[in-house]
Design an enzyme around this catalytic site. Structure first.
Site, PDB file in Angstrom:
ATOM      1  N   TYR A 141      33.450 182.978  70.503  1.00 57.88           N
ATOM      2  CA  TYR A 141      32.669 183.201  69.286  1.00 57.88           C
ATOM      3  C   TYR A 141      33.551 183.482  68.073  1.00 57.88           C
ATOM      4  O   TYR A 141      33.183 183.160  66.947  1.00 57.88           O
ATOM      5  CB  TYR A 141      31.717 184.395  69.473  1.00 57.88           C
ATOM      6  CG  TYR A 141      30.347 184.040  69.974  1.00 57.88           C
ATOM      7  CD1 TYR A 141      30.185 183.492  71.239  1.00 57.88           C
ATOM      8  CD2 TYR A 141      29.216 184.263  69.203  1.00 57.88           C
ATOM      9  CE1 TYR A 141      28.923 183.186  71.716  1.00 57.88           C
ATOM     10  CE2 TYR A 141      27.954 183.959  69.667  1.00 57.88           C
ATOM     11  CZ  TYR A 141      27.816 183.417  70.927  1.00 57.88           C
ATOM     12  OH  TYR A 141      26.570 183.112  71.385  1.00 57.88           O
ATOM     13  N   LYS A 201      34.416 182.999  84.956  1.00 58.89           N
ATOM     14  CA  LYS A 201      34.666 181.660  85.493  1.00 58.89           C
ATOM     15  C   LYS A 201      36.139 181.615  85.900  1.00 58.89           C
ATOM     16  O   LYS A 201      36.921 180.761  85.457  1.00 58.89           O
ATOM     17  CB  LYS A 201      34.312 180.607  84.421  1.00 58.89           C
ATOM     18  CG  LYS A 201      34.366 179.171  84.881  1.00 58.89           C
ATOM     19  CD  LYS A 201      33.248 178.773  85.843  1.00 58.89           C
ATOM     20  CE  LYS A 201      33.458 177.356  86.359  1.00 58.89           C
ATOM     21  NZ  LYS A 201      32.522 176.992  87.449  1.00 58.89           N
ATOM     22  N   ASP A 211      28.289 180.030  86.920  1.00 56.44           N
ATOM     23  CA  ASP A 211      27.319 179.038  87.411  1.00 56.44           C
ATOM     24  C   ASP A 211      26.484 179.619  88.549  1.00 56.44           C
ATOM     25  O   ASP A 211      25.258 179.478  88.594  1.00 56.44           O
ATOM     26  CB  ASP A 211      28.011 177.721  87.809  1.00 56.44           C
ATOM     27  CG  ASP A 211      29.240 177.918  88.687  1.00 56.44           C
ATOM     28  OD1 ASP A 211      29.684 179.075  88.875  1.00 56.44           O
ATOM     29  OD2 ASP A 211      29.768 176.905  89.195  1.00 56.44           O
ATOM     30  N   ASP A 224      25.477 185.507  76.312  1.00 60.79           N
ATOM     31  CA  ASP A 224      24.458 184.885  75.460  1.00 60.79           C
ATOM     32  C   ASP A 224      23.527 184.038  76.317  1.00 60.79           C
ATOM     33  O   ASP A 224      22.301 184.114  76.204  1.00 60.79           O
ATOM     34  CB  ASP A 224      25.144 184.019  74.398  1.00 60.79           C
ATOM     35  CG  ASP A 224      24.129 183.318  73.503  1.00 60.79           C
ATOM     36  OD1 ASP A 224      23.184 183.990  73.049  1.00 60.79           O
ATOM     37  OD2 ASP A 224      24.275 182.105  73.280  1.00 60.79           O
ATOM     38  N   ASP A 276      19.296 185.000  77.784  1.00 63.75           N
ATOM     39  CA  ASP A 276      18.067 184.225  77.576  1.00 63.75           C
ATOM     40  C   ASP A 276      17.419 183.882  78.911  1.00 63.75           C
ATOM     41  O   ASP A 276      16.192 183.910  79.052  1.00 63.75           O
ATOM     42  CB  ASP A 276      18.353 182.912  76.808  1.00 63.75           C
ATOM     43  CG  ASP A 276      18.229 183.096  75.304  1.00 63.75           C
ATOM     44  OD1 ASP A 276      18.433 184.233  74.820  1.00 63.75           O
ATOM     45  OD2 ASP A 276      17.925 182.107  74.604  1.00 63.75           O
TER      46      ASP A 276
HETATM   47  C1  IPM Z   1      21.881 186.159  70.331  1.00 63.76           C
HETATM   48  C2  IPM Z   1      21.776 184.917  69.499  1.00 63.76           C
HETATM   49  C3  IPM Z   1      23.020 184.818  68.607  1.00 63.76           C
HETATM   50  C4  IPM Z   1      24.225 184.689  69.505  1.00 63.76           C
HETATM   51  C5  IPM Z   1      22.963 183.695  67.566  1.00 63.76           C
HETATM   52  C6  IPM Z   1      21.702 183.762  66.723  1.00 63.76           C
HETATM   53  C7  IPM Z   1      24.175 183.676  66.699  1.00 63.76           C
HETATM   54  O1  IPM Z   1      21.615 183.794  70.282  1.00 63.76           O
HETATM   55  O2  IPM Z   1      21.948 187.264  69.770  1.00 63.76           O
HETATM   56  O3  IPM Z   1      21.866 186.039  71.565  1.00 63.76           O
HETATM   57  O4  IPM Z   1      24.603 183.576  69.889  1.00 63.76           O
HETATM   58  O5  IPM Z   1      24.813 185.712  69.831  1.00 63.76           O
HETATM   59 MG    MG Z   2      21.352 184.216  72.349  1.00 60.24          MG
END
Ligand code: IPM
Ligand code: MG
Length: 359
Positions: free
Chosen positions: A141, A191, A223, A247, A251
């Protein structure tokens, strides 16, 4: 207690869920005899529109002098075109500038919402209660160099995946400490079969583990972790991982909880802390009082706990959210047959009422 909170509503549904969260914080303040003062500042697309900069200096200054920062969401299609500044740069900038190296994302499957979980019920029968501890200011990042180049007349692009040992050590220490207060297990995700960065990650995590003999450490490749998270989510306690893998996994874990509209987060540094729902700005439903404010409200509970040390007050908020769910009230994202549908503001009001009714 007197405390100041810098409020960054941001874009899309950000302002709506933030305003419900402030209502809830005020209900807590009244009930428990505290005073919270709020000052608002610009971030993301809203800041680009007014100043041309997704993270104006005045916003950073205000964040630095506040006791905590509370953020809604940033981004939207309006700022996706062209080469102009991006709202997301505001979020990445604030993480870096405030030194928010630790992102905590608790994932709980509320029993009342198990119908919204896309997994077969037997996979989540024992419940899900895990905590993702994601490193937030390093990795690919922020690694330098990053940019564009040219090879034999062909376009190239590159980002440097890099971690320094002290960055790994401090996030690992926090993960072990938190695991010690939970079920006592850390699963470190990397990884290491491919990446040198991950081999250093694993080395340092193992060194840190020696200081926490009461915590059990395991390792998974990213993975495999992605697979295990949907095969047996109930078996995880603390998942410790880097910025990029965290990240992605967060999700995936979010969807296990039934709705991303339920999940709060805290981003902690040595001196500052920022709280925000995990969901984005949901431009499709923005401004229509439809959003689920629970993730933001639960982020306010994390703020009370981690920044102000108000554990009892944090629990009061969490219990009020559970009580609203238990009473059969739902926003659109978690609606099920037989439940009663509420708007964003009605949800906030009902949570306040439950806080006042608690004994
Ligand atoms: C998160 C989001 C951010 C990230 C984006 C919006 C930059 O996806 O907070 O998980 O990638 O960290
Ligand atoms: Mg995210």
């Amino acid at each position: 207690m007197n405390r100041s909170i810098c409020v960054l509503p941001g874009d899309g549904i950000g302002p709506e869920v933030v305003s419900q969260s402030l209502k809830v914080l005020n209900a807590v303040a009244d009930r428990f005899g505290h005073r919270f003062e709020y000052e608002e500042a610009l971030i993301g697309g809203a800041a680009i529109d007014l100043t041309g900069d997704p993270l104006p200096q005045t916003t950073l200054d205000l964040c630095r002098k506040s006791d905590a920062v509370f953020l809604g969401a940033v981004g939207g299609p309006k700022w996706d075109q062209g080469n102009g500044p991006r709202p997301e740069a505001g979020l990445l900038g604030i993480r870096k500038e405030l030194g928010l190296f630790a992102n905590l994302r608790p994932v709980i499957l509320h029993p009342q919402l198990s119908g919204g979980c896309p997994l077969k019920s037997e996979r989540v029968a024992g419940g899900v209660d895990l905590l993702i501890v994601r490193e937030l200011t390093g990795d690919v990042y922020f690694g330098e160099p990053a940019g564009r180049g040219c090879e034999q007349g062909l376009r190239t692009a590159f980002n440097n995946m890099i971690y320094r040992e002290d960055e790994i050590e401090r996030i690992a220490r926090l993960a072990f400490k938190l695991a010690g207060e939970r079920k006592g297990r850390v699963c470190s995700v990397d990884k290491a079969n491919v990446l040198e960065v991950s081999r250093l990650w694993r080395e340092v995590v193992i060194e840190v583990a020696a200081d926490y003999p009461e915590v059990e450490l395991s390792h998974l490749y990213i993975d495999n972790a992605a697979m295990q998270l949907i095969l047996r989510p109930g078996e995880f306690d603390v998942i410790l991982t880097g910025n990029l893998f965290g990240d992605i996994l967060s999700d995936e874990a979010a969807v296990v909880s039934g709705s991303i509209g339920m999940l709060p987060s805290a981003s902690l540094g040595e001196e500052h802390a920022l709280y925000e729902p995990i969901h984005g700005s949901a431009p499709d439903i923005a401004g229509r009082d439809l959003a689920n404010p629970m993730a933001a409200i639960l982020s306010a509970a994390m703020l009370l706990r981690h920044s102000f040390g108000l554990e009892r007050e944090a629990r009061a908020v969490e219990q009020a959210v559970s009580a609203v769910l238990a009473a059969g009230f739902r926003t659109g994202d978690i609606m099920e047959p037989g439940m009663r549908r509420l708007s964003c503001s009605q949800t906030g009001e009902l949570i306040c009422r439950k806080i006042n009714e608690q004994d």
